[in-house]
Scaffold this active site. Structure first.
Site, mmCIF file in Angstrom:
data_model
loop_
_atom_site.group_PDB
_atom_site.id
_atom_site.type_symbol
_atom_site.label_atom_id
_atom_site.label_comp_id
_atom_site.label_asym_id
_atom_site.label_seq_id
_atom_site.Cartn_x
_atom_site.Cartn_y
_atom_site.Cartn_z
ATOM 1 N N ARG A 60 -21.275 -29.141 12.524
ATOM 2 C CA ARG A 60 -21.032 -27.525 12.866
ATOM 3 C C ARG A 60 -22.305 -27.385 13.907
ATOM 4 O O ARG A 60 -22.531 -26.257 14.559
ATOM 5 C CB ARG A 60 -21.313 -27.051 11.588
ATOM 6 C CG ARG A 60 -21.381 -25.299 11.575
ATOM 7 C CD ARG A 60 -21.574 -24.993 10.107
ATOM 8 N NE ARG A 60 -23.041 -25.255 9.585
ATOM 9 C CZ ARG A 60 -23.207 -26.001 8.230
ATOM 10 N NH1 ARG A 60 -21.977 -26.055 7.651
ATOM 11 N NH2 ARG A 60 -24.259 -26.255 7.784
ATOM 12 N N TYR A 113 -20.084 -2.459 23.175
ATOM 13 C CA TYR A 113 -18.764 -2.680 22.916
ATOM 14 C C TYR A 113 -18.612 -2.270 21.170
ATOM 15 O O TYR A 113 -19.536 -2.559 20.426
ATOM 16 C CB TYR A 113 -18.756 -4.243 22.995
ATOM 17 C CG TYR A 113 -17.419 -4.916 22.223
ATOM 18 C CD1 TYR A 113 -16.215 -4.852 22.688
ATOM 19 C CD2 TYR A 113 -17.632 -5.890 21.099
ATOM 20 C CE1 TYR A 113 -15.068 -5.097 22.197
ATOM 21 C CE2 TYR A 113 -16.481 -6.552 20.774
ATOM 22 C CZ TYR A 113 -15.251 -6.166 21.107
ATOM 23 O OH TYR A 113 -14.068 -6.646 20.560
ATOM 24 N N ASP A 185 -25.025 -8.235 26.863
ATOM 25 C CA ASP A 185 -23.750 -8.647 26.736
ATOM 26 C C ASP A 185 -23.350 -8.672 28.259
ATOM 27 O O ASP A 185 -23.177 -7.671 28.956
ATOM 28 C CB ASP A 185 -22.840 -7.560 26.057
ATOM 29 C CG ASP A 185 -21.539 -8.192 25.931
ATOM 30 O OD1 ASP A 185 -21.037 -8.673 26.702
ATOM 31 O OD2 ASP A 185 -20.835 -7.837 24.915
ATOM 32 N N LYS A 210 -13.411 -14.233 27.423
ATOM 33 C CA LYS A 210 -12.736 -13.526 28.641
ATOM 34 C C LYS A 210 -12.681 -14.216 29.698
ATOM 35 O O LYS A 210 -11.921 -15.291 29.809
ATOM 36 C CB LYS A 210 -13.798 -12.361 28.804
ATOM 37 C CG LYS A 210 -14.231 -11.590 27.662
ATOM 38 C CD LYS A 210 -12.976 -10.707 26.878
ATOM 39 C CE LYS A 210 -13.545 -9.943 25.704
ATOM 40 N NZ LYS A 210 -12.543 -10.138 24.513
HETATM 41 C C1 LIG Z 1 -17.999 -6.323 26.339
HETATM 42 C C2 LIG Z 1 -17.323 -7.391 25.065
HETATM 43 N N1 LIG Z 1 -18.259 -8.115 24.555
HETATM 44 C C3 LIG Z 1 -17.718 -8.771 23.469
HETATM 45 C C4 LIG Z 1 -16.505 -8.794 23.106
HETATM 46 C C5 LIG Z 1 -16.110 -9.695 22.007
HETATM 47 O O1 LIG Z 1 -15.436 -10.952 22.463
HETATM 48 P P1 LIG Z 1 -14.809 -11.793 21.386
HETATM 49 O O2 LIG Z 1 -13.269 -11.061 21.479
HETATM 50 O O3 LIG Z 1 -14.895 -13.188 22.063
HETATM 51 O O4 LIG Z 1 -15.242 -11.826 20.098
HETATM 52 C C6 LIG Z 1 -15.668 -8.253 24.004
HETATM 53 C C7 LIG Z 1 -14.050 -8.210 23.638
HETATM 54 O O5 LIG Z 1 -13.144 -7.479 24.096
HETATM 55 C C8 LIG Z 1 -16.012 -7.263 24.886
HETATM 56 O O6 LIG Z 1 -15.237 -6.566 25.493
#
Ligand SMILES: Cc1ncc(COP(=O)(O)O)c(C=O)c1O
Length: 394
Positions: A60, A113, A185, A210
């Protein structure tokens, strides 16, 4: 004299986290499927207690597979070290948890997000952390929101629904002067097009799910830090929270990363061409795409970013939900799905306005489009047919 020029993103993506001769010349590192790690001596068994950041001791906590992926992302971000997580959201939440405690105040962009927002506002609040949201276009005005107990500023630029670009260097400079940790992010641009650590940010977080994985088949998160101290704090948090990524997901992340700059070029080109074309369509009120000249975030995007990915927004003129539903449900190439960044094009209608507490959001129906890797004329034809359904159902 040694060549000190930094390699470009294509070279870095192709070669980082890569040492074929250390595993029999095989181009890609083997995937370690590990829970138990064995030790030949009692001293080595207990070494993790005094040297928690060295070597392998538990599946882990890290394996050569996670290390290879972290090294590759670190090289792309231009950082000191990275830490993987089970998903992008997992990485965002773990970063917040690792750097905040009861009594602290955290500032987050209003465009963050949605689930990150809910985590900060609901879960962290339950642990005694006060979350406050700020206008994504606040820039240096953020200074007025700093309190003595402000410990973290969380950015996302551009916002993944509203696409405002933030003045990251201005915010980071002011935060740094107050000893506040700045997180971003960076999933939209990836380090190929924006390097947050070069702009004073302390933690660059990626939903690797993504563009890095890039094929819509794995969940993965990763956060890169600029120095040892920040890394150790983040890594300790991840270890204590049990954050880890699966070995197959890491393999898919590393595999995707090799072609990331190449794929992004086409996502970006397709997206920008669609955005420009959509701007002239009679059904469209406004296109939200920072790489489009005339967009309100364009000047900042041009100053700080070196390219664009394929995710953008389209505000429609007034149409009924039924008409927009007919448009979206009948598409051939554009599919409906939330998680973007894969090779395929996506379209989703936003019928509910995103939660906003510090900034205004334009009313109306928004489409969020992810431009995939398909031929641009085929994508336009699909949208033209969609607009016919929109008109027919109105
Ligand atoms: C800008 C952004 N950050 C974080 C995430 C979360 O990513 P995950 O789906 O890998 O948890 C998303 C998911 O759509 C996103 O659009």
């Amino acid at each position: 004299m040694a060549n000190t020029k930094k390699p470009g993103p294509f070279t870095t993506a192709a070669h980082a986290g890569y040492d074929p001769l250390s595993h029999h010349g095989s181009v890609n590192p083997p995937v370690y499927h590990t829970s138990t790690v064995l030790f030949p001596t009692v001293e080595m068994l207990h070494r993790g207690e005094t040297k928690p950041f060295e070597g392998m001791r538990y599946g882990r906590i890290g394996t050569p597979t996670s290390q290879a992926f972290e090294d590759a992302v670190t090289a792309l971000e231009g950082g000191h070290a990275a830490v993987v997580a089970s998903s992008g959201l997992g990485a965002c939440c773990a970063a917040l948890m690792a750097f905040l405690k009861a009594g602290d105040h955290v500032l987050l962009t209003d465009s963050v997000y949605g689930p990150t927002r809910t985590f900060a506002d609901k879960v962290m609040r339950g642990y005694g952390v006060e979350a406050e949201f700020f206008d994504p276009e606040i820039g240096a005005g953020i200074k007025a929101l700093f309190r003595p107990n402000t410990k973290v500023v969380f950015l996302e630029s551009p916002g993944s629904w509203s696409f405002e670009v933030q003045d990251v260097p201005a915010i980071a400079e002011l935060a740094k002067a107050r000893g506040i940790t700045v997180m971003i992010d960076n999933s939209w641009a990836t380090p190929v097009y924006f390097k947050p650590l070069d702009h004073g940010v302390d933690l660059s977080i990626l939903a690797a799910t993504k563009y890095i994985v890039g094929h819509s088949d794995a969940m993965l998160g990763v956060t890169t830090t600029p120095d040892r101290k920040t890394y150790e704090k983040l890594k300790t948090g991840h270890v204590l929270m049990g954050q880890a990524a699966g070995s197959e997901e890491l393999f898919l992340g590393l595999r995707g990363l090799r072609t990331l700059p190449l794929r992004l070029e086409r996502h970006g080109r397709n997206g920008l061409e669609l955005a420009d074309w959509l701007k002239g369509r009679p059904e469209v009120a406004r296109v939200l795409h920072p790489a489009l000249p005339g967009d309100k975030g364009h000047a900042l995007w041009k100053r700080d970013f070196t390219g664009t990915s394929g995710l953008f927004g389209v505000l429609l003129k007034p149409y009924s939900h039924a008409a927009v539903t007919a448009m979206c449900e009948g598409m051939t190439l554009f599919k409906m799905g939330w998680s973007w960044g894969g090779y395929e094009s996506l379209i989703i209608p936003g019928f509910h306005l995103p939660t906003r507490t510090a900034s205004k959001w334009e009313p109306g129906i928004q489409l969020r489009i992810h431009a995939g890797l398909e031929d641009i004329d085929d994508l336009k034809d699909d949208l033209i047919e969609g607009f016919k359904r929109l008109a027919a159902a109105s």
